[in-house]
Design a protein around this motif. Sequence first.
Motif, PDB file in Angstrom:
ATOM      1  N   LEU A   1       0.866  -1.163   0.000  1.00 18.90           N
ATOM      2  CA  LEU A   1       0.000   0.000   0.000  1.00 18.90           C
ATOM      3  C   LEU A   1       0.912   1.225   0.000  1.00 18.90           C
ATOM      4  O   LEU A   1       1.826   1.322   0.821  1.00 18.90           O
ATOM      5  N   SER A   2       0.683   2.133  -0.931  1.00 18.31           N
ATOM      6  CA  SER A   2       1.530   3.327  -1.054  1.00 18.31           C
ATOM      7  C   SER A   2       0.820   4.553  -0.508  1.00 18.31           C
ATOM      8  O   SER A   2      -0.383   4.741  -0.731  1.00 18.31           O
ATOM      9  N   VAL A   3       1.585   5.381   0.188  1.00 19.34           N
ATOM     10  CA  VAL A   3       1.075   6.618   0.777  1.00 19.34           C
ATOM     11  C   VAL A   3       1.551   7.791  -0.070  1.00 19.34           C
ATOM     12  O   VAL A   3       2.750   7.941  -0.321  1.00 19.34           O
ATOM     13  N   HIS A   4       0.615   8.624  -0.500  1.00 21.32           N
ATOM     14  CA  HIS A   4       0.953   9.826  -1.258  1.00 21.32           C
ATOM     15  C   HIS A   4       0.269  11.036  -0.646  1.00 21.32           C
ATOM     16  O   HIS A   4      -0.804  10.934  -0.059  1.00 21.32           O
TER      17      HIS A   4
ATOM     18  N   ALA B   1       0.294  13.649  14.644  1.00 22.40           N
ATOM     19  CA  ALA B   1      -0.796  13.273  13.739  1.00 22.40           C
ATOM     20  C   ALA B   1      -0.264  12.493  12.535  1.00 22.40           C
ATOM     21  O   ALA B   1      -0.853  11.483  12.138  1.00 22.40           O
ATOM     22  N   GLY B   2       0.846  12.949  11.959  1.00 19.95           N
ATOM     23  CA  GLY B   2       1.409  12.240  10.817  1.00 19.95           C
ATOM     24  C   GLY B   2       1.892  10.853  11.198  1.00 19.95           C
ATOM     25  O   GLY B   2       1.675   9.873  10.465  1.00 19.95           O
ATOM     26  N   ARG B   3       2.531  10.760  12.340  1.00 18.78           N
ATOM     27  CA  ARG B   3       3.011   9.472  12.844  1.00 18.78           C
ATOM     28  C   ARG B   3       1.843   8.510  13.078  1.00 18.78           C
ATOM     29  O   ARG B   3       1.909   7.336  12.702  1.00 18.78           O
ATOM     30  N   GLU B   4       0.768   9.015  13.680  1.00 16.96           N
ATOM     31  CA  GLU B   4      -0.393   8.169  13.960  1.00 16.96           C
ATOM     32  C   GLU B   4      -1.083   7.746  12.667  1.00 16.96           C
ATOM     33  O   GLU B   4      -1.534   6.594  12.545  1.00 16.96           O
ATOM     34  N   PHE B   5      -1.166   8.652  11.707  1.00 18.87           N
ATOM     35  CA  PHE B   5      -1.772   8.281  10.418  1.00 18.87           C
ATOM     36  C   PHE B   5      -0.996   7.131   9.790  1.00 18.87           C
ATOM     37  O   PHE B   5      -1.592   6.156   9.308  1.00 18.87           O
ATOM     38  N   LEU B   6       0.330   7.206   9.787  1.00 18.71           N
ATOM     39  CA  LEU B   6       1.140   6.158   9.175  1.00 18.71           C
ATOM     40  C   LEU B   6       1.025   4.846   9.943  1.00 18.71           C
ATOM     41  O   LEU B   6       1.031   3.763   9.353  1.00 18.71           O
ATOM     42  N   ARG B   7       0.926   4.921  11.258  1.00 22.10           N
ATOM     43  CA  ARG B   7       0.755   3.692  12.044  1.00 22.10           C
ATOM     44  C   ARG B   7      -0.546   2.999  11.655  1.00 22.10           C
ATOM     45  O   ARG B   7      -0.582   1.772  11.428  1.00 22.10           O
TER      46      ARG B   7
ATOM     47  N   ALA C   1      -1.824  -4.144   6.387  1.00 25.11           N
ATOM     48  CA  ALA C   1      -1.799  -5.525   6.866  1.00 25.11           C
ATOM     49  C   ALA C   1      -3.159  -6.192   6.696  1.00 25.11           C
ATOM     50  O   ALA C   1      -3.259  -7.356   6.294  1.00 25.11           O
ATOM     51  N   ALA C   2      -4.235  -5.455   6.987  1.00 21.55           N
ATOM     52  CA  ALA C   2      -5.587  -6.010   6.858  1.00 21.55           C
ATOM     53  C   ALA C   2      -5.919  -6.348   5.410  1.00 21.55           C
ATOM     54  O   ALA C   2      -6.700  -7.267   5.138  1.00 21.55           O
ATOM     55  N   LEU C   3      -5.311  -5.612   4.478  1.00 22.21           N
ATOM     56  CA  LEU C   3      -5.525  -5.867   3.057  1.00 22.21           C
ATOM     57  C   LEU C   3      -4.614  -6.977   2.517  1.00 22.21           C
ATOM     58  O   LEU C   3      -4.664  -7.282   1.326  1.00 22.21           O
ATOM     59  N   GLY C   4      -3.801  -7.541   3.382  1.00 24.66           N
ATOM     60  CA  GLY C   4      -2.892  -8.598   2.963  1.00 24.66           C
ATOM     61  C   GLY C   4      -1.623  -8.106   2.309  1.00 24.66           C
ATOM     62  O   GLY C   4      -0.897  -8.890   1.677  1.00 24.66           O
ATOM     63  N   LYS C   5      -1.315  -6.835   2.478  1.00 23.12           N
ATOM     64  CA  LYS C   5      -0.092  -6.284   1.892  1.00 23.12           C
ATOM     65  C   LYS C   5       1.104  -6.635   2.768  1.00 23.12           C
ATOM     66  O   LYS C   5       0.986  -6.867   3.965  1.00 23.12           O
ATOM     67  N   ARG C   6       2.273  -6.629   2.142  1.00 25.25           N
ATOM     68  CA  ARG C   6       3.496  -6.966   2.867  1.00 25.25           C
ATOM     69  C   ARG C   6       4.380  -5.753   3.128  1.00 25.25           C
ATOM     70  O   ARG C   6       5.451  -5.880   3.712  1.00 25.25           O
ATOM     71  N   ALA C   7       3.947  -4.586   2.660  1.00 30.67           N
ATOM     72  CA  ALA C   7       4.764  -3.390   2.874  1.00 30.67           C
ATOM     73  C   ALA C   7       3.885  -2.151   2.797  1.00 30.67           C
ATOM     74  O   ALA C   7       2.819  -2.144   2.172  1.00 30.67           O
ATOM     75  N   LEU C   8       4.354  -1.092   3.459  1.00 34.56           N
ATOM     76  CA  LEU C   8       3.785   0.243   3.342  1.00 34.56           C
ATOM     77  C   LEU C   8       4.863   1.104   2.713  1.00 34.56           C
ATOM     78  O   LEU C   8       6.022   1.090   3.159  1.00 34.56           O
TER      79      LEU C   8
ATOM     80  N   ARG D   1      10.911   4.913   0.090  1.00 30.96           N
ATOM     81  CA  ARG D   1      11.092   4.238   1.371  1.00 30.96           C
ATOM     82  C   ARG D   1       9.992   3.193   1.560  1.00 30.96           C
ATOM     83  O   ARG D   1       8.850   3.413   1.155  1.00 30.96           O
ATOM     84  N   GLU D   2      10.366   2.081   2.206  1.00 31.82           N
ATOM     85  CA  GLU D   2       9.469   0.937   2.351  1.00 31.82           C
ATOM     86  C   GLU D   2       9.542   0.399   3.776  1.00 31.82           C
ATOM     87  O   GLU D   2      10.622   0.213   4.326  1.00 31.82           O
ATOM     88  N   LYS D   3       8.370   0.130   4.341  1.00 26.56           N
ATOM     89  CA  LYS D   3       8.273  -0.420   5.695  1.00 26.56           C
ATOM     90  C   LYS D   3       7.649  -1.807   5.608  1.00 26.56           C
ATOM     91  O   LYS D   3       6.525  -1.961   5.106  1.00 26.56           O
ATOM     92  N   THR D   4       8.358  -2.821   6.076  1.00 27.02           N
ATOM     93  CA  THR D   4       7.855  -4.202   5.995  1.00 27.02           C
ATOM     94  C   THR D   4       7.465  -4.776   7.356  1.00 27.02           C
ATOM     95  O   THR D   4       6.865  -5.854   7.407  1.00 27.02           O
ATOM     96  N   ASP D   5       7.802  -4.111   8.460  1.00 29.89           N
ATOM     97  CA  ASP D   5       7.419  -4.637   9.778  1.00 29.89           C
ATOM     98  C   ASP D   5       5.996  -4.162  10.121  1.00 29.89           C
ATOM     99  O   ASP D   5       5.769  -3.390  11.042  1.00 29.89           O
ATOM    100  N   LEU D   6       5.050  -4.685   9.369  1.00 27.53           N
ATOM    101  CA  LEU D   6       3.641  -4.346   9.572  1.00 27.53           C
ATOM    102  C   LEU D   6       3.048  -5.220  10.675  1.00 27.53           C
ATOM    103  O   LEU D   6       3.588  -6.275  11.002  1.00 27.53           O
ATOM    104  N   PRO D   7       1.910  -4.803  11.247  1.00 25.67           N
ATOM    105  CA  PRO D   7       1.246  -5.638  12.259  1.00 25.67           C
ATOM    106  C   PRO D   7       0.979  -7.044  11.726  1.00 25.67           C
ATOM    107  O   PRO D   7       0.539  -7.214  10.588  1.00 25.67           O
ATOM    108  N   GLY D   8       1.295  -8.030  12.555  1.00 24.69           N
ATOM    109  CA  GLY D   8       1.103  -9.418  12.147  1.00 24.69           C
ATOM    110  C   GLY D   8       2.305 -10.042  11.476  1.00 24.69           C
ATOM    111  O   GLY D   8       2.329 -11.248  11.233  1.00 24.69           O
TER     112      GLY D   8
END
Length: 365
Positions: free
Chosen positions: A88-91, A102-108, A115-122, A158-165
């Motif tokens: 899932l990409s954030v733009h 607020a920005g930190r919480e939005f990204l969390r 993760a709920a969508l079955g993605k492996r990265a943000l 930049r890519e984040k792979t340590d998603l919930p779950g």
Amino acid sequence: MTSRFRAARGGDLERIEALIDARIRWMDETGIRQWNVTNYREVYPRGYYERMLREGKLFALDDGGEAVAAAVLLEEDLRWRDAPLPALSVHNLVSSLRGRGAGREFLRLAGERAAALGKRALRLDCAADNAKLNRFYENLGFRAAGTVEDGLYRGLRREKTDLPGRSLDVNAFLFEGYETLDVFGPAEILAHIGDYRLRWFSRGGGEVINAQGLRVLTEPLSAADPRGALLLPGGRGTRPLAGDGEFLAMLRELADASTYCLSVCTGSALLAGCGALDGHEATSNKRALAWATSCGEKVLWRDRARWTKDGKFYTSSGVSAGMDMALGFVADRFGRERAAEIARQIEYRWNDDPDDDPFSENSRR
């Protein structure tokens, strides 16, 4: 903050535009070059946000009925067409200048959605020359993953792979003479995160005896997944290692590859000695601060801090401060309520202010 992550509504558009205009003015005032030098409002006019709203791709962080952050979330992104992982990409992330987080919480919460969508990265990108923003994203676990060019824009992906779950190894790097609480205080806290797996390593593996005579059977460092979180203690054993070139080279390689680096007490002296902390803020045990600072002249040492965070690096003052730092790390990853709950479970009174350092006078004794 008490907030809710939701799909944006038509009534949010004026608020989102106001947040963007405020950010552009702030960039002008602070000398940050990003939206204010790329004709941002022309590239992304109101019609763009209206279309993203209609397509269900515009999301907001709601606090008290008002959007305090917003972004477009895409399941397909041309800027990442060469990347294999479903993501899932954030733009167009924008957040309020009032308050903090607020920005930190939005990204969390966007990570939870991924993760709920079955993605492996943000995923996201930001201006390559915006050092402050890159440090912010690095602190949240977004690793550099290439570049992007789009008109006047030069960005770093930049890519984040340590998603919930998804599991993340916490790699405790032990050595002879390390301090017990430096490791096992933070380890107790991090063990409460179900996705985290504690592993114990040393240079060559085998039994390691610490300063208090505790014996731990470790794996060789070569067996570690370096993409995890490094946990590095301090203690008397750091003194000889500060001059051990082979050890410092191993540590530098591991620190560079790690998604997060947490050091306790004089562990920061070793990170400084290998060059990993060059240009970053850091602290250490105040009774050993003069020695620690001598290990890294390019480090931005702070003589008054319970703990520091700068990019992916967290460093703490002496011994027990590692527990406060670990709870701060949890708060950054999973929210303050999660950290406070862990503190209650272990019956620990958390010093949650990294600048509240009652032992800073020790550095002047």
